[in-house]
Design an enzyme around this catalytic site. Structure first.
Site, PDB file in Angstrom:
ATOM      1  N   GLY A  15       0.808  -1.216   0.000  1.00  0.00           N
ATOM      2  CA  GLY A  15       0.000   0.000   0.000  1.00  0.00           C
ATOM      3  C   GLY A  15       0.840   1.265   0.000  1.00  0.00           C
ATOM      4  N   ALA A  16       1.884   1.314   0.824  1.00  0.00           N
ATOM      5  CA  ALA A  16       2.686   2.539   0.931  1.00  0.00           C
ATOM      6  C   ALA A  16       3.457   2.800  -0.363  1.00  0.00           C
ATOM      7  CB  ALA A  16       3.642   2.433   2.116  1.00  0.00           C
ATOM      8  N   ILE A  36      10.286  -1.362  -7.034  1.00  0.00           N
ATOM      9  CA  ILE A  36      11.009  -2.631  -6.866  1.00  0.00           C
ATOM     10  C   ILE A  36      10.334  -3.448  -5.767  1.00  0.00           C
ATOM     11  CG2 ILE A  36      13.245  -3.632  -6.175  1.00  0.00           C
ATOM     12  CD1 ILE A  36      14.409  -0.796  -7.075  1.00  0.00           C
ATOM     13  N   LYS A  38      10.013  -7.579  -3.932  1.00  0.00           N
ATOM     14  CA  LYS A  38      10.463  -8.982  -3.958  1.00  0.00           C
ATOM     15  C   LYS A  38       9.317  -9.936  -4.280  1.00  0.00           C
ATOM     16  CE  LYS A  38      10.459  -9.813   1.103  1.00  0.00           C
ATOM     17  NZ  LYS A  38      11.264 -10.215   2.257  1.00  0.00           N
ATOM     18  N   GLU A  50      -7.762  -7.110   6.790  1.00  0.00           N
ATOM     19  CA  GLU A  50      -9.154  -7.532   6.749  1.00  0.00           C
ATOM     20  C   GLU A  50     -10.112  -6.408   7.157  1.00  0.00           C
ATOM     21  OE1 GLU A  50      -9.320 -11.091   9.179  1.00  0.00           O
ATOM     22  OE2 GLU A  50      -7.580 -11.947   8.172  1.00  0.00           O
ATOM     23  N   PHE A 117     -14.109  -0.177  15.953  1.00  0.00           N
ATOM     24  CA  PHE A 117     -12.813  -0.852  16.029  1.00  0.00           C
ATOM     25  C   PHE A 117     -12.192  -0.578  17.390  1.00  0.00           C
ATOM     26  CE2 PHE A 117      -9.626  -2.832  13.097  1.00  0.00           C
ATOM     27  CZ  PHE A 117     -10.531  -3.543  12.331  1.00  0.00           C
ATOM     28  N   GLN A 231       3.248  -5.094  18.515  1.00  0.00           N
ATOM     29  CA  GLN A 231       1.828  -5.326  18.792  1.00  0.00           C
ATOM     30  C   GLN A 231       1.444  -6.790  18.646  1.00  0.00           C
ATOM     31  OE1 GLN A 231      -1.615  -3.640  16.211  1.00  0.00           O
ATOM     32  NE2 GLN A 231      -1.736  -2.668  18.213  1.00  0.00           N
ATOM     33  N   HIS A 233      -1.763  -9.094  18.344  1.00  0.00           N
ATOM     34  CA  HIS A 233      -3.192  -9.025  18.063  1.00  0.00           C
ATOM     35  C   HIS A 233      -3.856 -10.096  18.914  1.00  0.00           C
ATOM     36  CE1 HIS A 233      -7.008  -8.939  16.067  1.00  0.00           C
ATOM     37  NE2 HIS A 233      -6.616  -7.964  15.283  1.00  0.00           N
ATOM     38  N   LEU A 243      -4.870 -14.309  11.140  1.00  0.00           N
ATOM     39  CA  LEU A 243      -5.637 -13.308  11.879  1.00  0.00           C
ATOM     40  C   LEU A 243      -7.132 -13.531  11.747  1.00  0.00           C
ATOM     41  CD1 LEU A 243      -5.590 -10.429  13.248  1.00  0.00           C
ATOM     42  CD2 LEU A 243      -6.004  -9.570  10.954  1.00  0.00           C
ATOM     43  N   GLU A 246     -10.131  -7.843  14.025  1.00  0.00           N
ATOM     44  CA  GLU A 246     -10.783  -7.169  15.141  1.00  0.00           C
ATOM     45  C   GLU A 246     -12.255  -6.873  14.815  1.00  0.00           C
ATOM     46  OE1 GLU A 246      -8.246  -4.665  17.526  1.00  0.00           O
ATOM     47  OE2 GLU A 246      -9.482  -3.012  16.829  1.00  0.00           O
ATOM     48  N   ARG A 288      -5.650  -3.225  21.775  1.00  0.00           N
ATOM     49  CA  ARG A 288      -5.043  -4.543  21.560  1.00  0.00           C
ATOM     50  C   ARG A 288      -4.049  -4.936  22.640  1.00  0.00           C
ATOM     51  NH1 ARG A 288      -4.313  -4.200  14.982  1.00  0.00           N
ATOM     52  NH2 ARG A 288      -6.542  -4.355  14.611  1.00  0.00           N
ATOM     53  N   HIS A 356       1.621  -9.074  15.448  1.00  0.00           N
ATOM     54  CA  HIS A 356       0.838  -8.543  14.332  1.00  0.00           C
ATOM     55  C   HIS A 356       1.505  -7.360  13.644  1.00  0.00           C
ATOM     56  CE1 HIS A 356      -2.751  -7.803  12.077  1.00  0.00           C
ATOM     57  NE2 HIS A 356      -3.003  -6.650  12.636  1.00  0.00           N
ATOM     58  N   TYR A 357       2.121  -6.490  14.416  1.00  0.00           N
ATOM     59  CA  TYR A 357       2.511  -5.202  13.832  1.00  0.00           C
ATOM     60  C   TYR A 357       3.669  -4.611  14.611  1.00  0.00           C
ATOM     61  CZ  TYR A 357       2.003  -0.418  12.136  1.00  0.00           C
ATOM     62  OH  TYR A 357       2.229   0.810  11.560  1.00  0.00           O
ATOM     63  N   ARG A 391      -0.473   0.748  18.373  1.00  0.00           N
ATOM     64  CA  ARG A 391      -1.287   1.225  17.245  1.00  0.00           C
ATOM     65  C   ARG A 391      -2.748   0.851  17.449  1.00  0.00           C
ATOM     66  NH1 ARG A 391      -3.212  -1.171  12.139  1.00  0.00           N
ATOM     67  NH2 ARG A 391      -2.440  -3.175  12.888  1.00  0.00           N
ATOM     68  N   LEU A 392      -3.635   1.749  17.119  1.00  0.00           N
ATOM     69  CA  LEU A 392      -5.043   1.382  17.087  1.00  0.00           C
ATOM     70  C   LEU A 392      -5.336   0.700  15.759  1.00  0.00           C
ATOM     71  CD1 LEU A 392      -7.025   4.359  18.624  1.00  0.00           C
ATOM     72  CD2 LEU A 392      -6.040   2.350  19.724  1.00  0.00           C
ATOM     73  N   SER A 394      -6.858  -0.303  12.377  1.00  0.00           N
ATOM     74  CA  SER A 394      -7.396   0.450  11.241  1.00  0.00           C
ATOM     75  C   SER A 394      -6.734   1.816  11.024  1.00  0.00           C
ATOM     76  CB  SER A 394      -8.936   0.570  11.268  1.00  0.00           C
ATOM     77  OG  SER A 394      -9.389   1.468  12.248  1.00  0.00           O
TER      78      SER A 394
HETATM   79  C1  LIG Z   1      -3.353 -10.182   8.498  1.00  0.00           C
HETATM   80  C2  LIG Z   1      -3.254  -8.695   8.666  1.00  0.00           C
HETATM   81  C3  LIG Z   1      -4.406  -7.928   8.743  1.00  0.00           C
HETATM   82  C4  LIG Z   1      -4.316  -6.548   8.903  1.00  0.00           C
HETATM   83  N1  LIG Z   1      -5.469  -5.812   8.963  1.00  0.00           N
HETATM   84  C5  LIG Z   1      -5.390  -4.471   9.057  1.00  0.00           C
HETATM   85  C6  LIG Z   1      -6.568  -3.674   9.035  1.00  0.00           C
HETATM   86  O1  LIG Z   1      -7.688  -4.164   8.925  1.00  0.00           O
HETATM   87  N2  LIG Z   1      -6.441  -2.336   9.145  1.00  0.00           N
HETATM   88  C7  LIG Z   1      -5.221  -1.724   9.257  1.00  0.00           C
HETATM   89  O2  LIG Z   1      -5.160  -0.501   9.331  1.00  0.00           O
HETATM   90  N3  LIG Z   1      -4.078  -2.459   9.252  1.00  0.00           N
HETATM   91  C8  LIG Z   1      -4.149  -3.812   9.148  1.00  0.00           C
HETATM   92  N4  LIG Z   1      -2.991  -4.543   9.151  1.00  0.00           N
HETATM   93  C9  LIG Z   1      -1.702  -3.855   9.113  1.00  0.00           C
HETATM   94  C10 LIG Z   1      -1.434  -3.344   7.703  1.00  0.00           C
HETATM   95  O3  LIG Z   1      -2.070  -4.171   6.769  1.00  0.00           O
HETATM   96  C11 LIG Z   1       0.058  -3.310   7.379  1.00  0.00           C
HETATM   97  O4  LIG Z   1       0.737  -2.598   8.373  1.00  0.00           O
HETATM   98  C12 LIG Z   1       0.287  -2.625   6.033  1.00  0.00           C
HETATM   99  O5  LIG Z   1      -0.503  -3.230   5.034  1.00  0.00           O
HETATM  100  C13 LIG Z   1       1.733  -2.625   5.616  1.00  0.00           C
HETATM  101  O6  LIG Z   1       1.813  -2.040   4.338  1.00  0.00           O
HETATM  102  P1  LIG Z   1       3.217  -1.632   3.697  1.00  0.00           P
HETATM  103  O7  LIG Z   1       2.946  -1.013   2.383  1.00  0.00           O
HETATM  104  O8  LIG Z   1       3.996  -0.865   4.689  1.00  0.00           O
HETATM  105  O9  LIG Z   1       3.966  -3.021   3.532  1.00  0.00           O
HETATM  106  P2  LIG Z   1       3.532  -4.384   2.784  1.00  0.00           P
HETATM  107  O10 LIG Z   1       2.163  -4.359   2.250  1.00  0.00           O
HETATM  108  O11 LIG Z   1       3.917  -5.466   3.708  1.00  0.00           O
HETATM  109  O12 LIG Z   1       4.500  -4.375   1.540  1.00  0.00           O
HETATM  110  C14 LIG Z   1       5.907  -4.483   1.680  1.00  0.00           C
HETATM  111  C15 LIG Z   1       6.531  -4.465   0.311  1.00  0.00           C
HETATM  112  O13 LIG Z   1       7.944  -4.435   0.461  1.00  0.00           O
HETATM  113  C16 LIG Z   1       8.525  -5.338  -0.447  1.00  0.00           C
HETATM  114  N5  LIG Z   1       9.826  -5.783   0.075  1.00  0.00           N
HETATM  115  C17 LIG Z   1      10.144  -6.155   1.328  1.00  0.00           C
HETATM  116  N6  LIG Z   1      11.448  -6.502   1.399  1.00  0.00           N
HETATM  117  C18 LIG Z   1      11.957  -6.330   0.152  1.00  0.00           C
HETATM  118  C19 LIG Z   1      13.233  -6.541  -0.444  1.00  0.00           C
HETATM  119  N7  LIG Z   1      14.275  -7.002   0.239  1.00  0.00           N
HETATM  120  N8  LIG Z   1      13.367  -6.260  -1.760  1.00  0.00           N
HETATM  121  C20 LIG Z   1      12.325  -5.805  -2.497  1.00  0.00           C
HETATM  122  N9  LIG Z   1      11.108  -5.603  -1.995  1.00  0.00           N
HETATM  123  C21 LIG Z   1      10.931  -5.864  -0.689  1.00  0.00           C
HETATM  124  C22 LIG Z   1       7.511  -6.461  -0.558  1.00  0.00           C
HETATM  125  O14 LIG Z   1       7.684  -7.173  -1.765  1.00  0.00           O
HETATM  126  C23 LIG Z   1       6.196  -5.688  -0.533  1.00  0.00           C
HETATM  127  O15 LIG Z   1       5.836  -5.253  -1.824  1.00  0.00           O
HETATM  128  C24 LIG Z   1      -3.050  -5.932   8.993  1.00  0.00           C
HETATM  129  C25 LIG Z   1      -1.905  -6.699   8.919  1.00  0.00           C
HETATM  130  C26 LIG Z   1      -2.006  -8.064   8.781  1.00  0.00           C
HETATM  131  C27 LIG Z   1      -0.735  -8.860   8.763  1.00  0.00           C
END
Ligand SMILES: Cc1cc2nc3c(=O)[nH]c(=O)nc-3n(C[C@H](O)[C@H](O)[C@H](O)COP(=O)(O)OP(=O)(O)OC[C@H]3O[C@@H](n4cnc5c(N)ncnc54)[C@H](O)[C@@H]3O)c2cc1C
Length: 585
Positions: A15-16, A36, A38, A50, A117, A231, A233, A243, A246, A288, A356-357, A391-392, A394
């Protein structure tokens, strides 16, 4: 080594990373952007989220209330200027997602639906059934496809940052299907590498969440902030760690001990609420950290159910009825049947807290900039100091959007008036990175197995750096992780091939996790207080005099990391009491 030139390279396409890429491409179509990852973007962990994403939308809610919930939920370790910015941007970002096609659930009158939540005083969590992360990621991914300036490097593993002249100017990454290493020359790098929950044995996190992004920045001299805050969960499946969102409790599910008692009322989260619609912020919708800690106490009291996967409590959703469950929690029903053989319509599910986090991560300011010029970070790998000590639920999905965009805007600013790069110096750095990997292939004195070291690390983390911690346990963890980091220098690479060498990637991931584990345990040992998710049995009170500060941990090669502190930014909410008993304002 092949060199490719970009203006901005983004590591991570969750997402980020995707939000950052869109902001870059929209703001300046001339920018050359490398994305880029992995794994294929849709396999990023964001896809697994979720429950939903928080943003003020209803008439009875306000930015101030979202601010208060976040700051109090974080036990006053959040930087309040950051939270103020976040709560105002949140609804804008969620509405923007809607315009890009995200199918949010609706109220009968057609307006956006929200659900309760944990720790949120008002209903403000936008959701798409219990597959919110999938829909968010899919919406972002589809949106990136319209920008020709974004070049994707799917299944490329980032190895090292290239730092010269005091600024980050690119990275090296390996194409996983060929083993070829490429030099990415970029004027700015944004790390969006996700969390590091896989340091622990029981985790909701996908196998790819190994802290690589954090380790990249840490090894380049950027401090990791507040790493001791992990964190748990409260409701994971006890066998796989999967998971159960929540939202199960947000929709009215309750937690029972082996006597059928809703035990949270015994831990300052009562009074007991009627079955059906839950009371916000109390009982099952406490935060949590508190709900996970209550489980630990129930285990000590012998009130838990013994299962073949260890001690569990029960999550009961039967009273919600099949129709409602299928509409609001279809994935939860699927997961419990598939992995545990329990149909939530007919039976209560055994669950336990699982990691979880990571609240901590790469230290950034509110503009998502690190201390290294040219390096930015956003998402779970970063610690912008939104989530504080807890973290709260969502808030994270929205954090990705708000600060993914900030990172892009800050990177664009950084690109102005840069001196020319020293190509020879950068190439030399890239060669060093390649030599590091070649060293693994040519090592003949290896004695340590990757899986053996990993198991020792996971056991250490769960035993000594889990829900409750002590001085003696943490000291043991610090020593053990230091020992494992030394033994890692002798890890054996069994597979010496170039094509999808998963052995190599797991070795590299273990290196990242050990670095993160080292920062985490050293930070936890130094923090002699209890705050949010960091609970010490020997220092049970929060100590604002000494620890209303962020820990900043610096990498020092194989030596013990150095711990420093940074003041928390307080704008208008002085530290107070976290009250989830129902009697609060
Ligand atoms: C099961 C689950 C349910 C959740 N539910 C919620 C929710 O309902 N609401 C909420 O707010 N949060 C929720 N969270 C937390 C939230 O989803 C995550 O914190 C968030 O999605 C992380 O996003 P991100 O973009 O930081 O990283 P990620 O989505 O984890 O993406 C990381 C990226 O980095 C890349 N990467 C990592 N290492 C390398 C490398 N060495 N080389 C190249 N690429 C690399 C990966 O390929 C991937 O594309 C949940 C988390 C989990 C695990």
């Amino acid at each position: 080594m092949e060199t490719v030139q970009f203006d901005v390279a983004i590591v991570g396409a969750g997402g980020a990373g995707l939000r950052a890429a869109i902001a870059l491409a929209q703001t300046d179509p001339k920018l050359r952007i490398a994305l880029i990852s992995k794994v294929y973007p849709m396999r990023s962990h964001t896809c697994a989220a979720e429950g939903g994403a928080a943003g003020v939308i209803k008439a009875d809610d306000s930015f101030d209330m979202h601010f208060d919930d976040t700051v109090g939920g974080g036990d006053w370790l959040s930087d309040q200027d950051c939270v103020e910015y976040f709560v105002k941007e949140a609804p804008k970002e969620l509405t923007q997602l809607e315009h890009w096609g995200c199918p949010w659930n609706r109220e009968p009158d057609g307006s956006v639906a929200v659900r309760p939540f944990g720790g949120m005083k008002k209903q403000r969590t936008w959701f798409a059934a219990d597959k919110s992360g999938f829909h968010i990621l899919h919406t972002l991914f589809q949106t990136t496809l319209q920008f020709p300036s974004i070049t994707r490097f799917d299944e490329y593993f980032a190895l090292d940052l290239l730092v010269d002249d005091g600024r980050c100017q690119g990275l090296t990454a390996m194409e996983m299907r060929s083993g070829m290493i490429k030099q990415f020359s970029a004027k700015a790098v944004i790390i969006c590498g996700g969390g590091a929950g896989r340091m622990f044995p029981f985790s909701t996190n996908g196998a790819i969440k190994t802290g690589d992004g954090m380790a990249l920045a840490y090894r380049a001299g950027v401090p990791l902030k507040d790493m001791e805050f992990v964190q748990y969960h409260p409701t994971g499946l006890p066998n796989t760690g999967s998971l159960l969102t929540e939202a199960c409790r947000g929709e009215g599910g309750v937690l029972l001990n082996k006597h059928g008692r809703r035990y949270l009322q015994d831990y300052g989260m009562g009074p007991e609420t009627p079955l059906g619609k839950p009371q916000l912020k109390t009982m099952e919708l406490g935060p949590r950290d508190r709900v996970s800690q209550a489980y630990w106490h129930e285990v000590q009291k012998g009130n838990t159910v013994t299962t073949e996967w260890g001690e569990c409590v029960l999550l009961d959703m039967r009273h919600l009825g099949e129709k409602y469950i299928d509409e609001r929690l279809p994935l939860v029903r699927e997961l419990a049947i598939a992995y545990l053989g329990v149909d939530i319509v007919k039976d209560a599910v055994p669950i336990r807290p699982v990691v979880h986090y990571m609240m901590g991560g790469i230290s950034t300011n509110t503009e998502a900039a690190t201390t290294l010029p040219g390096l930015f970070a956003a998402g779970e790998c970063a610690c912008v100091s939104l989530n504080g000590a807890n973290r709260l639920g969502s808030n994270s999905l929205v954090e990705l959007l708000v600060f993914g965009k900030s990172a892009a805007m800050s990177a664009i600013k950084h690109l102005q008036n840069l001196p020319p790069a020293n190509a020879a110096a950068l190439e030399a750095r890239a060669q060093e990175s390649q030599a590091r990997i070649r060293g693994l292939f040519s090592r003949t004195d290896g004695t340590e197995s990757m899986s053996g070291l990993r198991k020792e690390m996971m056991d250490t983390m769960e035993t000594h750096a889990g829900i409750y911690r002590t001085e003696a346990g943490l000291q043991e963890a610090v020593d053990k992780i230091a020992e494992l980091r030394h033994r890692y220098q002798k890890v054996v690479l069994h597979d010496r091939s170039n094509v999808f060498n998963t052995d190599l990637f797991q070795v590299l991931e273990l290196g990242s996790m050990l670095d993160c584990a080292s920062a985490l345990t050293v930070g936890a040992l130094a923090r002699k207080e209890s705050r949010g998710a960091h609970q010490r049995l020997d220092y049970v009170e929060r100590d604002d005099n000494n620890f209303l500060r962020h820990s900043m941990v610096y990498h020092q090669g194989l030596d013990a990391p150095r711990v420093d502190y940074l003041d928390v930014v307080i704008t208008r909410s002085p530290p107070g009491v976290r009250d989830y008993s129902g009697g609060h304002k």
